[in-house]
Design a protein around this motif. Structure first.
Motif, mmCIF file in Angstrom:
data_model
loop_
_atom_site.group_PDB
_atom_site.id
_atom_site.type_symbol
_atom_site.label_atom_id
_atom_site.label_comp_id
_atom_site.label_asym_id
_atom_site.label_seq_id
_atom_site.Cartn_x
_atom_site.Cartn_y
_atom_site.Cartn_z
ATOM 1 N N UNK A 4 41.876 16.556 -76.921
ATOM 2 C CA UNK A 4 43.008 16.258 -77.796
ATOM 3 C C UNK A 4 43.761 17.527 -78.136
ATOM 4 N N UNK A 5 45.083 17.402 -78.193
ATOM 5 C CA UNK A 5 45.908 18.564 -78.488
ATOM 6 C C UNK A 5 45.531 19.147 -79.839
ATOM 7 N N UNK A 6 45.233 18.277 -80.796
ATOM 8 C CA UNK A 6 44.893 18.778 -82.137
ATOM 9 C C UNK A 6 43.684 19.701 -82.066
ATOM 10 N N UNK A 7 42.757 19.372 -81.193
ATOM 11 C CA UNK A 7 41.563 20.215 -81.108
ATOM 12 C C UNK A 7 41.919 21.586 -80.549
ATOM 13 N N UNK A 8 42.794 21.577 -79.528
ATOM 14 C CA UNK A 8 43.227 22.856 -78.957
ATOM 15 C C UNK A 8 43.871 23.708 -80.035
ATOM 16 N N UNK A 9 44.802 23.070 -80.758
ATOM 17 C CA UNK A 9 45.554 23.813 -81.774
ATOM 18 C C UNK A 9 44.613 24.374 -82.818
ATOM 19 N N UNK A 10 43.699 23.546 -83.278
ATOM 20 C CA UNK A 10 42.794 24.008 -84.335
ATOM 21 C C UNK A 10 41.943 25.168 -83.839
ATOM 22 N N UNK A 11 41.369 25.017 -82.634
ATOM 23 C CA UNK A 11 40.502 26.082 -82.124
ATOM 24 C C UNK A 11 41.240 27.408 -82.059
ATOM 25 N N UNK A 12 42.401 27.382 -81.404
ATOM 26 C CA UNK A 12 43.102 28.639 -81.185
ATOM 27 C C UNK A 12 43.595 29.219 -82.502
#
Lengths: 185, 199, 302, 329
Positions: A4-12
Motif C-alpha cells: 500500500x502506498x500509505x505504508x511506503x509513505x509512512x516508512x520513508x
C-alpha cells in the motif's frame, strides 16, 4: 506483492524523521568544534600574511570581506583578503596580506590547491612564495629565469601555468584592495 | 552458528575481498590512497558507515517495503555518512580537509549499498555484523597497503615520516591517479598469483 | 612422404621474406644518424643514456619472457628499438637510473603485460616516457646544451623569442637527445620509407595537419615542424607497426588526428610539447579506425 | 526544540513522504506484470552467467525459457538437474533423453586419409578450409587444426596425435559451440543415448572414397539394407542415420565393410521368448522383420531364421523375464 502506498509513505517518512533528529543532534554537538577549527585556520592564515598585526577586524567593502590588521597602537598596518582563481587543475585559494600604506605585499599563503604534486604544488613552497614578499603593487611578469626587476616573478621550473595562475590571482587581489581602499592613498 | 559467523567475517578479508576480488568501491580506492593517513582514515570511515548501516538495516529489514528499499537504504547510509563527516570535521580537521569531498562520497560507494542489498537485507543481524566487520577490515587493509606503497614510492615516506632518505627521487606518478591504477593493477595481479598458489 | 607436396596457403599471403627481425634492426640502423647527432651535440653522455636505456629494455624483456615461459626472442631487436627510441626522447641531462627505469616501464607496462610484441595497444617507448614525465617532471623538463641550462625551442616560441631555423634543422639546440636534429632523423626516415618499412601516410598526415593548424593560428609552421619531437614522433613512433592502423584511410585519419592533437596541445594546451600524448591518444583509436575504415570488399553482396 | 530540529525534520520527513508517494504511484502506474516464474527459474540456474546457453546471462535465459524461446534443458552447465527443476516450475514433464553430446562425423585422421598438399599460413581450420577444402585428399575430412578445441568452453575437446578431436563425453555439455566453429560441418549434436554413429561426411562416390580414405563411407548401402527400422538412408553417396528411429541394435556397424559406423553398445547374440510371456502381442507388432509369431494371450515364439537380433522386442516388452537376450562378447 502490492504494497500500500500509505505504508511506503509512512516508512520513508519515519526513516527521514529519525535521520533528521539524529543528524540535528550531531550537528548541534559538532558545530562549535567545527567553527572553532575554521576560525583558528582563518586566524592562522591572516597572521601568516599580516605578521605584525595584533588585532584583526573584519570589514565588508564592495561586496568583499577584508581583514584589517592593527598594531598594538591601533594603527592600521595592513589588509588581508581571501582570493581565488583557476589553477592548472582546479581553483587555487590563497590569502594575501598587503601593506596599503606602502603599496606593498606583505606575504601570501596558499590555502588550497590541486596542482601537480612535485611541480605546480611547489607554489606552496617558500621559494616561490618569497617572490611576493615585499613586492610593490602592479602588473607582474612571470619569467623563467632569475627575476631581475621588481615587477618580475620567477616561475617554478616546469610549472609555468601554476606560477602564472598564482601571479594573476595576486594581481587581481591587489587591484581589488586598491579599489576598496583607494589605491595608492 | 559460530562457524557460520566466522565464515561471514573471513569472507570479506580475503576470499571475497571488496577491492581485490569484487572490485567494488573503486572511487575511494583510487582517489584517496595517496598517503597512508588518508587510506587508513578512509578505510575506518567506510567501515564505520558499513557496520552501522548493516546493523540498522538488518534490524529493520522486515519493516522496509520492497518498493522503497533503495531510498530507505540510501537515507540510512547518508545519515551515517553525514554523521562521520561532522565528526571528522569537528575532531580531526586535518584528516577531514585532506579527504575533503570523499567523505560525503561514501554515500555512493557501491560497497556499502551493495552489501545492504546482498547481505544485510537478507540475513540476521549477527551475521550482518560479521559481514560488515569482515568487509570493512578487508577494505581497510587493502587501502592501507595500497596507500603505503604509493606514499613510499611517491613521497618516500609512510604516515608522513620520511623513510627513504634525500637520495630518493619521489616517483610523482605514484601519488597521481595514474599511479593508483598502476599499483592497484599490480596488487590485484599479485594477489591472484598468491591465490592460485594457495589452491 | 618424401614426394614433394603442393604448398598451399590461405590469405593474407606473405609476399616476401622480411621478418620482424629485419624490420626492427633496420629501424635501429636508421636511427644511427640521430644517435651520432645526439652524441655530437650533447657529448658522450648521450651515448651512455642510450646504452643504459637499451640495456634496461633488454633485461626487462628477458625477465618477462622468462617468467611467462615464452621463447626468449631478444635478438628480434624489438626491445632494443624500444630502448633506443625511449632514450632519444629523454633529456640529455637525465640521471642514468631514470633512463633505466623508463625502459623497464616501457617494456614491462607498455608491452609485456599486454602479451608481448604485437599485442600492445600503446607505443611502448612512449608509455615509458609518459611514465617518466609524470613521475619526474623536473628531471624530464630540464634541458642542457653545452653545459648550460636552456629552454627548448618550443618554450622559446611560447615566450615569443626567436631562434635560428638552421640551428633547429641540424639540431644545435636544447631538447631531447634524438629530437633535436631533424636532419639526422629525416635521413633515417627516408631510408625506411625507401625500404617500405614505414608508411608515408601517417607522417604526411601528421606533419601537414600541424602545418595547417599552426599557420591558421598565426604561428610559424616551419619552427613547429622542426622543433620538439614532431619529426621523431611522426616518422618513428606513430608509424609503429603494432600500434598504428593497417588500412590506408585509417592511416590518414590516424596521422591527421595525431597532428591536430599535437597542434592543439602545443598552441593552447598546458604542455609545451604534445607529440607524446597525441600519439598515445591516437593509439587508443586504432582498433576502431581499422574496423570502420575497412576498404570495400570486392565481389561480396551488400 | 531548536529550529534546526524542526527544519530538518520537516525537510527530510517531507522529502521522504513525497518520494515514497511518487514511488508508490509510479509503481502502480507503471506496474508491469512480471511473470513470477522468471525469478524462480533464475534461482535454480547456476548463476555463472557464462553465456553457454546463447543468452546474455542467466536472467535472460530464464526469461527466454518462460517465453518458450529457449529449451528447458538449454542450460548446458546445469544439465539434467537444472532442467528437471525448471520443468517443475513450468509444470512441464521434462522430456528425458533430451541431452545431446557432440559427435564427430569423420574418422579420417592423419593415418587414414592421404595428405595431398602442404599448408603454410594461419593455423586454424577456418583459414585452411578457405583454400579449396583443406590439405587432405578428402575435402570433407576433419582439417585437424583444432578450431573446435579452441571453441569448447568446457575443455571437453582435445586434438589427438592422429589429428582428430577427441570429445570427452563426461565434460561435453552439448552447447554446440564446436558445431558452429567447425568449418567442415562435421560435428553434430546427437542424443547421448544413441550408440550408432556414421563417422564419415564424404559425399564422394565409393570409388573415390576408397582411394583417399581407409575408413570413409563408400556408399555400399549395406547398412541401409541391414537396418531393421529404416533409420539409415543414403544421401548423395553417404549413409546418414536418423537418430529418432535408431534403436541402438548395432547391426549396421557390424555389417559396414569399411568400419565407418561406430557402435558403442553390446551386440545381441540371441533373443528368446520364455514361458513368462503373457501373449500381449506387443513384441510381435514391434518386430521389424515379422519374426515373432503368436496368438493373443499365448506364449509367442521367435523364428530364429528371420530374427536379426535387433532387440526391439526386448525394449517394448512390459513383462519382466518374458524375453531373454544374450549378448555377444
Amino acid at each position: 506483492m502490492e504494497t500500500k502506498i500509505s505504508k511506503l509513505v509512512i516508512t520513508l517518512t519515519v526513516i527521514g524523521i529519525i535521520s533528521a533528529i539524529a543528524l540535528s543532534f550531531v550537528y548541534q554537538w559538532t558545530t562549535p568544534y567545527i567553527e572553532k577549527h575554521q576560525a583558528e585556520a582563518q586566524k592562522k592564515a591572516i597572521n601568516a600574511v599580516l605578521p605584525q598585526a595584533e588585532e584583526v577586524k573584519e570589514v565588508e567593502k564592495e561586496g568583499q570581506t577584508f581583514y584589517e590588521g592593527y598594531d598594538s597602537n591601533g594603527n592600521r598596518i595592513g589588509v588581508a583578503m581571501n582570493a581565488s582563481g583557476p589553477g592548472y587543475q582546479n581553483v587555487i585559494e590563497l590569502m594575501i596580506g598587503v601593506n596599503i600604506n606602502a603599496d606593498k605585499i606583505y606575504a601570501i599563503k596558499i590555502l588550497s590547491h590541486e596542482e601537480t604534486p612535485g611541480l605546480g604544488a611547489r607554489i606552496n613552497g617558500d621559494e616561490f612564495k618569497s617572490n611576493f614578499v615585499d613586492k610593490e603593487f602592479g602588473d607582474y611578469d612571470v619569467v623563467k629565469r632569475q627575476a631581475k626587476t621588481e615587477m618580475e616573478v620567477e616561475a617554478i621550473a616546469g610549472a609555468t601555468i601554476s606560477s602564472k595562475s598564482v601571479t594573476s590571482i595576486v594581481e587581481n587581489a591587489v587591484k581589488q584592495i586598491e579599489s576598496a581602499y583607494g589605491g595608492g592613498a | 552458528m559460530f562457524k557460520k559467523i566466522l565464515y561471514d567475517f573471513k569472507n570479506g578479508l580475503w576470499r571475497e575481498n571488496p577491492i581485490i576480488v569484487l572490485v567494488i568501491g573503486m572511487c575511494p580506492t583510487l582517489a584517496v590512497t595517496n598517503t597512508v593517513q588518508n587510506g587508513l582514515a578512509m578505510g575506518i570511515a567506510t567501515s564505520f558507515v558499513l557496520l552501522s548501516s548493516e546493523i540498522v538495516i538488518s534490524l529493520f529489514k522486515k519493516f522496509i517495503p520492497n518498493n522503497v528499499r533503495i531510498p530507505s537504504f540510501i537515507l540510512i547510509i547518508a545519515t551515517f555518512v553525514t554523521f562521520t563527516d561532522f565528526f571528522l570535521k569537528a575532531f580531526f580537521p586535518d584528516i577531514a580537509s585532506s579527504l575533503s569531498l570523499f567523505i560525503p562520497l561514501i554515500v555512493v560507494n557501491c560497497l556499502i549499498l551493495g552489501r545492504q542489498e546482498a547481505f544485510a537485507s537478507k540475513n540476521p543481524t549477527r551475521r550482518a555484523i560479521a559481514d560488515a566487520l569482515g568487509m570493512g577490515i578487508g577494505f581497510t587493509w587493502v587501502l592501507v597497503l595500497l596507500s603505503a606503497v604509493r606514499e613510499l614510492l611517491g613521497m618516500g615516506s609512510i604516515f608522513g615520516l620520511t623513510i627513504l632518505g634525500s637520495w630518493y627521487q619521489p616517483m610523482v606518478i605514484m601519488i597521481l591517479p595514474a599511479g593508483a591504477f598502476i599499483s592497484l593493477g599490480v596488487l590485484v595481479g599479485f594477489m591472484n598469483v598468491l591465490k592460485r598458489r594457495g589452491n | 612422404m618424401n614426394n614433394k607436396q603442393l604448398i598451399v596457403t590461405s590469405n593474407p599471403h606473405i609476399k616476401d621474406s622480411t621478418s620482424v627481425e629485419d624490420i626492427m634492426w633496420t629501424v635501429v640502423f636508421a636511427l644511427v644518424p640521430a644517435v651520432l647527432a645526439a652524441t655530437y651535440f650533447f657529448g658522450l653522455r648521450a651515448l651512455l643514456v642510450i646504452a643504459v636505456s637499451i640495456i634496461g629494455a633488454v633485461i626487462t624483456e628477458y625477465i618477462f619472457l622468462k617468467i611467462r615461459k615464452k621463447e626468449i626472442v631478444i635478438d628480434d631487436g624489438s626491445a632494443v628499438l624500444t630502448g633506443l627510441l625511449l632514450a632519444l626522447t629523454l633529456p640529455p641531462s637525465i640521471p642514468l637510473w631514470t633512463a633505466f627505469l623508463g625502459s623497464v616501464v616501457a617494456i614491462g607496462l607498455g608491452k609485456q603485460v599486454f602479451g608481448g610484441l604485437g599485442y600492445n595497444p600503446f607505443n611502448p617507448a612512449l608509455v615509458g616516457r609518459a611514465f617518466l614525465t609524470a613521475s619526474y617532471p623536473v628531471l624530464m623538463t630540464t634541458w642542457v646544451l653545452d653545459g648550460t641550462s636552456t629552454a627548448t625551442p618550443l618554450s622559446y616560441i611560447s615566450n615569443g623569442e626567436l631562434i635560428e631555423i638552421w640551428d633547429l634543422f641540424i639540431g644545435n639546440i636544447g631538447g631531447s637527445l634524438g629530437e633535436t636534429s631533424a636532419l639526422a632523423l629525416l635521413l633515417g626516415a627516408a631510408y625506411l620509407i625507401y625500404k617500405g618499412y614505414i608508411n608515408w601516410r601517417i607522417p604526411t598526415g601528421m606533419i601537414s595537419s600541424v602545418i595547417v593548424i599552426s599557420f591558421l593560428a598565426g604561428a610559424n609552421p616551419i619552427t613547429h615542424i622542426f622543433a620538439g619531437g614532431l619529426i621523431i614522433g611522426a616518422f618513428y613512433m606513430a608509424t609503429d607497426m603494432v600500434t598504428s592502423p593497417v588500412t590506408k584511410k585509417a592511416r590518414w585519419v590516424f596521422g591527421i588526428g595525431a597532428g591536430l592533437l599535437v597542434a592543439i596541445i602545443r598552441l593552447w594546451g598546458g604542455y609545451p610539447e604534445g607529440v607524446m600524448y597525441s600519439i598515445l591518444l591516437m593509439n587508443t583509436t586504432v582498433p576502431l579506425l581499422d574496423r570502420y575504415l575497412k576498404p570495400k570488399t570486392l565481389g561480396v553482396a551488400e | 526544540m531548536d529550529s534546526i530540529y524542526i527544519y530538518s525534520i520537516l525537510s527530510m520527513g517531507g522529502i521522504g513522504a513525497i518520494l515514497a508517494l511518487g514511488l508508490g504511484l509510479a509503481a502502480k502506474k507503471f506496474h508491469v506484470e512480471v511473470d513470477e516464474r522468471i525469478k524462480e527459474v533464475e534461482k535454480v540456474l547456476p548463476g555463472a552467467n557464462c553465456g553457454a546457453c546463447g543468452y546474455a546471462g542467466c536472467s535472460s535465459f530464464a526469461e527466454a525459457v518462460i517465453k518458450g524461446d529457449a529449451e528447458i534443458n538449454g542450460c548446458p552447465v546445469g544439465g539434467n538437474e537444472v532442467a528437471e527443476k525448471i520443468a517443475e516450475i513450468l509444470g512441464v514433464q521434462e522430456e528425458t533423453n533430451e541431452t545431446v553430446k557432440a559427435q564427430l562425423l569423420c574418422s579420417g585422421g592423419i593415418k587414414e586419409t592421404k595428405k595431398i598438399s602442404e599448408y603454410h599460413g594461419i593455423e586454424t581450420c577456418k583459414a585452411v578450409n578457405s583454400i579449396n577444402g583443406g590439405t587432405k585428399s578428402c575435402q570433407y575430412a576433419c582439417l585437424g587444426y583444432g578450431d573446435c578445441e579452441e571453441a569448447c568452453p568446457f575443455d571437453a575437446i582435445e586434438m589427438s596425435d592422429n589429428g582428430l578431436p577427441i570429445i570427452d563425453k563426461e565434460k561435453c555439455t552439448g552447447c554446440g559451440k564446436c558445431v558452429k566453429a567447425c568449418p567442415q560441418n562435421i560435428i553434430i549434436l546427437a542424443p547421448e543415448d544413441k550408440l550408432n554413429h556414421i563417422r564419415c561426411s564424404s559425399h564422394e562416390p565409393g570409388k573415390v572414397v576408397s582411394k583417399i580414405c581407409e575408413v570413409g563411407c563408400i556408399g555400399c548401402s549395406l547398412c541401409v539394407k541391414t537396418c531393421p527400422v529404416d533409420a539409415i538412408k543414403m544421401e548423395d553417396n553417404l549413409a546418414v542415420i536418423d537418430y529418432d528411429k535408431c534403436i541402438n541394435c548395432g547391426l549396421c556397424s557390424e555389417k559396414c565393410p569399411t568400419g565407418t559406423i561406430e557402435f558403442n553398445g553390446r551386440l545381441i547374440e540371441k533373443v528368446v521368448i520364455t514361458d513368462q510371456c503373457v501373449g500381449c502381442t506387443r513384441c510381435a507388432k514391434a518386430c521389424p522383420v515379422n519374426a515373432i509369431e503368436g496368438e493373443l494371450k499365448k506364449v509367442h515364439e521367435i523364428d530364429q531364421n528371420k530374427c536379426v537380433q535387433c532387440g526391439l522386442c526386448y525394449d517394448v516388452c512390459k513383462v519382466d523375464g518374458a524375453i531373454e537376450v544374450t549378448y555377444k562378447e
